[in-house]
Design a protein around this motif. Sequence first.
Motif, PDB file in Angstrom:
ATOM      1  N   SER A 153       0.246   3.244  -8.023  1.00 58.73           N
ATOM      2  CA  SER A 153       0.348   2.847  -6.622  1.00 58.73           C
ATOM      3  C   SER A 153      -0.884   2.031  -6.271  1.00 58.73           C
ATOM      4  O   SER A 153      -1.865   1.993  -7.024  1.00 58.73           O
ATOM      5  CB  SER A 153       0.478   4.067  -5.705  1.00 58.73           C
ATOM      6  N   TRP A 194      -8.242  -3.997  -2.712  1.00 62.21           N
ATOM      7  CA  TRP A 194      -7.078  -3.256  -3.159  1.00 62.21           C
ATOM      8  C   TRP A 194      -7.492  -2.448  -4.390  1.00 62.21           C
ATOM      9  O   TRP A 194      -8.269  -2.929  -5.207  1.00 62.21           O
ATOM     10  CB  TRP A 194      -5.938  -4.184  -3.536  1.00 62.21           C
ATOM     11  N   ARG A 234      -0.910   7.522 -11.019  1.00 61.88           N
ATOM     12  CA  ARG A 234      -0.506   8.754 -10.339  1.00 61.88           C
ATOM     13  C   ARG A 234       0.042   9.785 -11.316  1.00 61.88           C
ATOM     14  O   ARG A 234       0.758  10.699 -10.930  1.00 61.88           O
ATOM     15  CB  ARG A 234       0.591   8.421  -9.316  1.00 61.88           C
ATOM     16  N   ARG A 276      -3.682   1.112  -3.048  1.00 70.11           N
ATOM     17  CA  ARG A 276      -4.199   1.510  -1.739  1.00 70.11           C
ATOM     18  C   ARG A 276      -5.222   0.475  -1.279  1.00 70.11           C
ATOM     19  O   ARG A 276      -5.840  -0.221  -2.099  1.00 70.11           O
ATOM     20  CB  ARG A 276      -4.827   2.905  -1.788  1.00 70.11           C
ATOM     21  N   ARG A 277      -5.379   0.378   0.025  1.00 67.65           N
ATOM     22  CA  ARG A 277      -6.406  -0.486   0.593  1.00 67.65           C
ATOM     23  C   ARG A 277      -7.719   0.281   0.672  1.00 67.65           C
ATOM     24  O   ARG A 277      -7.748   1.492   0.857  1.00 67.65           O
ATOM     25  CB  ARG A 277      -6.008  -0.954   1.994  1.00 67.65           C
ATOM     26  N   GLU A 334       0.831  -1.202   0.000  1.00 71.94           N
ATOM     27  CA  GLU A 334       0.000   0.000   0.000  1.00 71.94           C
ATOM     28  C   GLU A 334       0.866   1.253   0.000  1.00 71.94           C
ATOM     29  O   GLU A 334       1.828   1.381   0.757  1.00 71.94           O
ATOM     30  CB  GLU A 334      -0.923   0.017   1.214  1.00 71.94           C
ATOM     31  N   GLY A 335       0.515   2.195  -0.897  1.00 68.04           N
ATOM     32  CA  GLY A 335       1.095   3.522  -0.864  1.00 68.04           C
ATOM     33  C   GLY A 335       2.436   3.688  -1.542  1.00 68.04           C
ATOM     34  O   GLY A 335       2.936   4.811  -1.652  1.00 68.04           O
ATOM     35  N   GLU A 336       3.045   2.630  -2.005  1.00 61.86           N
ATOM     36  CA  GLU A 336       4.357   2.744  -2.635  1.00 61.86           C
ATOM     37  C   GLU A 336       4.216   3.225  -4.076  1.00 61.86           C
ATOM     38  O   GLU A 336       3.464   2.637  -4.857  1.00 61.86           O
ATOM     39  CB  GLU A 336       5.077   1.390  -2.615  1.00 61.86           C
ATOM     40  N   ILE A 337       4.925   4.284  -4.435  1.00 60.60           N
ATOM     41  CA  ILE A 337       4.909   4.800  -5.803  1.00 60.60           C
ATOM     42  C   ILE A 337       5.780   3.889  -6.660  1.00 60.60           C
ATOM     43  O   ILE A 337       6.965   3.709  -6.368  1.00 60.60           O
ATOM     44  CB  ILE A 337       5.420   6.247  -5.856  1.00 60.60           C
TER      45      ILE A 337
END
Length: 272
Positions: A157, A166, A171, A159-160, A145-148
């Motif tokens: 990316s 998911w 981005r 996200r939950r 989660e959240g990693e570019i």
Amino acid sequence: MHQPAHAIASLDLDAYLARTGYRGTLAPTREVLDALHTAHVHSIPFENLDILLGRPIRIDLGSVQAKLVSARRGGYCFEHNTLFVAVLRRIGFKVTTLIARVRFQQSDITPRSHMLSLIDMPGGPLLADVGFGGPGLSRSVRLVEGEIQPQDVDVVSLRREGSSFWVLESRMGEQPQDLYAFTLEENYPVDYEVANHFTSTHPGSLFVNNLMAALPTPEGRVTLRNRTLGVLRHGQLERVELDREAIVGVLRDRFGLEIPAGAQLSCPGLDA
């Protein structure tokens, strides 16, 4: 069940590798996964021509291999990812097949109609998807989660959402744009048969109503939606509105797709 062992054994791996131009090693590593993933999306276009030609979309491995490899055609998610998953499993990757609700350019809740896969790796699971077209993945992404995570052109990316979902998001713009949402529940060939029937035949399906093709390039990507050709090159997007008569030539020259002589592509989006 996964794809039956006899079905995977029927895969002509050498023909697939020739189709994609991949000449590297074959081992269940992330480096090999990403190289195969990139070679696949750069070589086999995303397209839905058979639907507009009145032909059924068959997603068993034999039919997909005959179309995408032997006939040098393209296809959409069920075709691309069925083939790619068989290749990965033959090489020795442990793969779980998943299904997603597409959110890209959608405002309503959509059916579960997009196939993707999760690869179990020592460093953590990886998401792979060679069949989204347009802003789809060019290589695997870590299920974090959240990693570019940069792709060839885009940046994505995860996200939950809630306890089980998911969401894969692009981005690239000022605001993140959802591509699709999925859970980690395993799906099976019969699940994709049901979804494929909807996407290829339902009067409300995006693929029944529009001509679509996409192919990444080293500089960006080329897309076709009905009569609009989009060419993304070095971050600059150019759109061209085509005459009806130019479409066959564009499919041939830009995507490597030959329309049978005398065949007529027909859908509401083209005919509008």
